[in-house]
Design a protein around this motif. Structure first.
Motif, PDB file in Angstrom:
ATOM      1  N   TYR A 138      -0.465  -2.326  -9.131  1.00  0.00           N
ATOM      2  CA  TYR A 138      -0.653  -1.469  -8.112  1.00  0.00           C
ATOM      3  C   TYR A 138      -1.882  -1.819  -6.897  1.00  0.00           C
ATOM      4  CZ  TYR A 138       2.649   1.830 -10.209  1.00  0.00           C
ATOM      5  OH  TYR A 138       3.960   2.436 -10.425  1.00  0.00           O
ATOM      6  N   SER A 139      -3.059  -2.213  -7.683  1.00  0.00           N
ATOM      7  CA  SER A 139      -4.082  -2.419  -6.575  1.00  0.00           C
ATOM      8  C   SER A 139      -3.834  -3.624  -5.746  1.00  0.00           C
ATOM      9  CB  SER A 139      -5.446  -2.767  -7.547  1.00  0.00           C
ATOM     10  OG  SER A 139      -5.041  -3.791  -8.229  1.00  0.00           O
ATOM     11  N   LYS A 140      -3.086  -4.527  -6.031  1.00  0.00           N
ATOM     12  CA  LYS A 140      -2.863  -5.712  -5.408  1.00  0.00           C
ATOM     13  C   LYS A 140      -1.780  -5.119  -4.268  1.00  0.00           C
ATOM     14  CE  LYS A 140      -2.374 -10.067  -4.766  1.00  0.00           C
ATOM     15  NZ  LYS A 140      -3.715 -11.256  -4.635  1.00  0.00           N
ATOM     16  N   PHE A 141      -0.685  -4.548  -4.706  1.00  0.00           N
ATOM     17  CA  PHE A 141       0.266  -4.285  -3.436  1.00  0.00           C
ATOM     18  C   PHE A 141      -0.258  -3.111  -2.681  1.00  0.00           C
ATOM     19  CE2 PHE A 141       2.658  -1.775  -6.714  1.00  0.00           C
ATOM     20  CZ  PHE A 141       2.560  -0.414  -6.224  1.00  0.00           C
ATOM     21  N   LEU A 142      -0.902  -2.301  -3.169  1.00  0.00           N
ATOM     22  CA  LEU A 142      -1.593  -1.170  -2.310  1.00  0.00           C
ATOM     23  C   LEU A 142      -2.855  -1.933  -1.413  1.00  0.00           C
ATOM     24  CD1 LEU A 142      -1.669   1.837  -5.077  1.00  0.00           C
ATOM     25  CD2 LEU A 142      -0.373   1.521  -2.891  1.00  0.00           C
ATOM     26  N   GLN A 143      -3.407  -2.925  -1.750  1.00  0.00           N
ATOM     27  CA  GLN A 143      -4.436  -3.564  -0.945  1.00  0.00           C
ATOM     28  C   GLN A 143      -3.315  -3.951   0.365  1.00  0.00           C
ATOM     29  OE1 GLN A 143      -7.885  -3.388  -0.930  1.00  0.00           O
ATOM     30  NE2 GLN A 143      -7.481  -4.028   1.092  1.00  0.00           N
ATOM     31  N   ALA A 144      -2.318  -4.547  -0.192  1.00  0.00           N
ATOM     32  CA  ALA A 144      -1.536  -5.166   0.988  1.00  0.00           C
ATOM     33  C   ALA A 144      -0.901  -4.244   1.948  1.00  0.00           C
ATOM     34  CB  ALA A 144      -0.312  -6.100   0.368  1.00  0.00           C
ATOM     35  N   LEU A 145      -0.721  -3.115   1.533  1.00  0.00           N
ATOM     36  CA  LEU A 145      -0.065  -2.009   2.459  1.00  0.00           C
ATOM     37  C   LEU A 145      -1.479  -1.398   3.107  1.00  0.00           C
ATOM     38  CD1 LEU A 145       1.960  -0.192   3.258  1.00  0.00           C
ATOM     39  CD2 LEU A 145       1.365   1.317   1.086  1.00  0.00           C
ATOM     40  N   ASP A 147      -3.909  -3.152   4.069  1.00  0.00           N
ATOM     41  CA  ASP A 147      -4.188  -4.149   5.221  1.00  0.00           C
ATOM     42  C   ASP A 147      -3.137  -4.239   6.207  1.00  0.00           C
ATOM     43  OD1 ASP A 147      -6.403  -4.705   3.592  1.00  0.00           O
ATOM     44  OD2 ASP A 147      -5.572  -6.573   2.605  1.00  0.00           O
ATOM     45  N   ASN A 148      -1.892  -3.591   5.789  1.00  0.00           N
ATOM     46  CA  ASN A 148      -0.726  -3.660   7.035  1.00  0.00           C
ATOM     47  C   ASN A 148      -0.241  -2.455   7.011  1.00  0.00           C
ATOM     48  OD1 ASN A 148       1.303  -3.968   8.712  1.00  0.00           O
ATOM     49  ND2 ASN A 148       1.894  -5.475   7.391  1.00  0.00           N
ATOM     50  N   THR A 149      -0.533  -1.348   7.597  1.00  0.00           N
ATOM     51  CA  THR A 149       0.003  -0.012   7.334  1.00  0.00           C
ATOM     52  C   THR A 149       1.319   0.168   8.036  1.00  0.00           C
ATOM     53  OG1 THR A 149      -1.259   0.749   9.165  1.00  0.00           O
ATOM     54  CG2 THR A 149      -2.215   1.166   6.833  1.00  0.00           C
ATOM     55  N   ALA A 159       6.125  -7.118  -1.454  1.00  0.00           N
ATOM     56  CA  ALA A 159       4.728  -7.332  -2.095  1.00  0.00           C
ATOM     57  C   ALA A 159       4.644  -6.797  -3.520  1.00  0.00           C
ATOM     58  CB  ALA A 159       3.757  -6.571  -1.125  1.00  0.00           C
ATOM     59  N   ILE A 160       5.285  -5.793  -3.866  1.00  0.00           N
ATOM     60  CA  ILE A 160       5.433  -5.285  -5.130  1.00  0.00           C
ATOM     61  C   ILE A 160       5.998  -6.279  -6.113  1.00  0.00           C
ATOM     62  CG2 ILE A 160       6.677  -3.665  -6.801  1.00  0.00           C
ATOM     63  CD1 ILE A 160       6.480  -1.608  -4.532  1.00  0.00           C
ATOM     64  N   VAL A 161       6.890  -7.027  -5.804  1.00  0.00           N
ATOM     65  CA  VAL A 161       7.594  -8.084  -6.448  1.00  0.00           C
ATOM     66  C   VAL A 161       6.622  -9.436  -6.451  1.00  0.00           C
ATOM     67  CG1 VAL A 161       9.292  -9.731  -6.817  1.00  0.00           C
ATOM     68  CG2 VAL A 161       9.889  -7.424  -6.122  1.00  0.00           C
ATOM     69  N   ASP A 162       5.884  -9.737  -5.483  1.00  0.00           N
ATOM     70  CA  ASP A 162       5.166 -10.767  -5.661  1.00  0.00           C
ATOM     71  C   ASP A 162       3.651 -10.496  -6.326  1.00  0.00           C
ATOM     72  OD1 ASP A 162       6.812 -12.207  -3.784  1.00  0.00           O
ATOM     73  OD2 ASP A 162       5.645 -12.071  -2.085  1.00  0.00           O
TER      74      ASP A 162
END
Length: 189
Positions: A138-145, A147-149, A159-162
């Protein structure tokens, strides 16, 4: 007891420091009305341009999942319950469709599951296989979100899969790793 929080990030692994908004008491998490109530409340309380719903627990593919034996023995979501709940949420809130529905649960990437939610979501993420107990990163893909809302459901799904592939069951904090495995952090690596 079931509580609603306004989640904020912190580094305390032992205490929930986020603001408690409401204590609902005992709630049947295997009842579709609980899902409808929560999602409707969240959408009405925190309006947004796009909505993502992630269901996390034990999945059983076309048979559903999300068991809760307290307060009702054998309570669980069947796929028909999930289909009905998503339809009711969309109808009650007027959101049109979820941008993404995610299943952080085993065996939910099946055709039958995706067919049931297709009318309610533009994109979906789920695994055909079993998942490790920690679930998604979660922390990884939520950070991506964060960073790019402006991220689309397709991009968030990717992003979730990666992040799941890159961060799969890796706990990088030594204290958290030790607490999770119940012993020495070094032996858990």
């Amino acid at each position: 007891s079931t509580k609603r929080y306004l989640l904020t990030q912190d580094d305390d692994l032992n205490t929930i420091n986020s603001e408690e908004l409401e204590d609902l008491g005992e709630v049947d998490m295997g009842n579709k009305d609980t899902l409808i109530d929560f999602a409707t409340w969240a959408i009405q309380t925190y309006p947004a341009d796009h909505y993502v719903l992630i269901l996390s627990d034990h999945g059983a593919g076309w048979d559903g999942g999300w068991n809760d034996d307290d307060p009702v023995e054998g309570s669980k979501f069947r796929m028909q319950d999930i289909d009905d709940a998503l339809g009711a949420i969309i109808s009650q809130t007027g959101i049109g469709a979820f941008e993404l529905v995610g299943f952080d649960a085993c065996l939910m990437g099946q055709l039958e599951v995706m067919s049931a939610i297709a009318p309610h979501a533009k994109y979906a993420v789920g695994s055909e296989e079993t998942e490790p107990s920690l679930g998604w990163a979660y922390s990884k893909f939520l950070q991506a979100l964060n960073d790019n809302t402006a991220m689309t459901g397709r991009e968030l799904g990717q992003a979730i899969v990666d992040s799941y592939i890159d961060q799969d069951i890796r706990i990088t904090d030594d204290q958290a790793r030790s607490a999770f495995v119940g012993g020495d952090a070094e032996s858990a690596v």
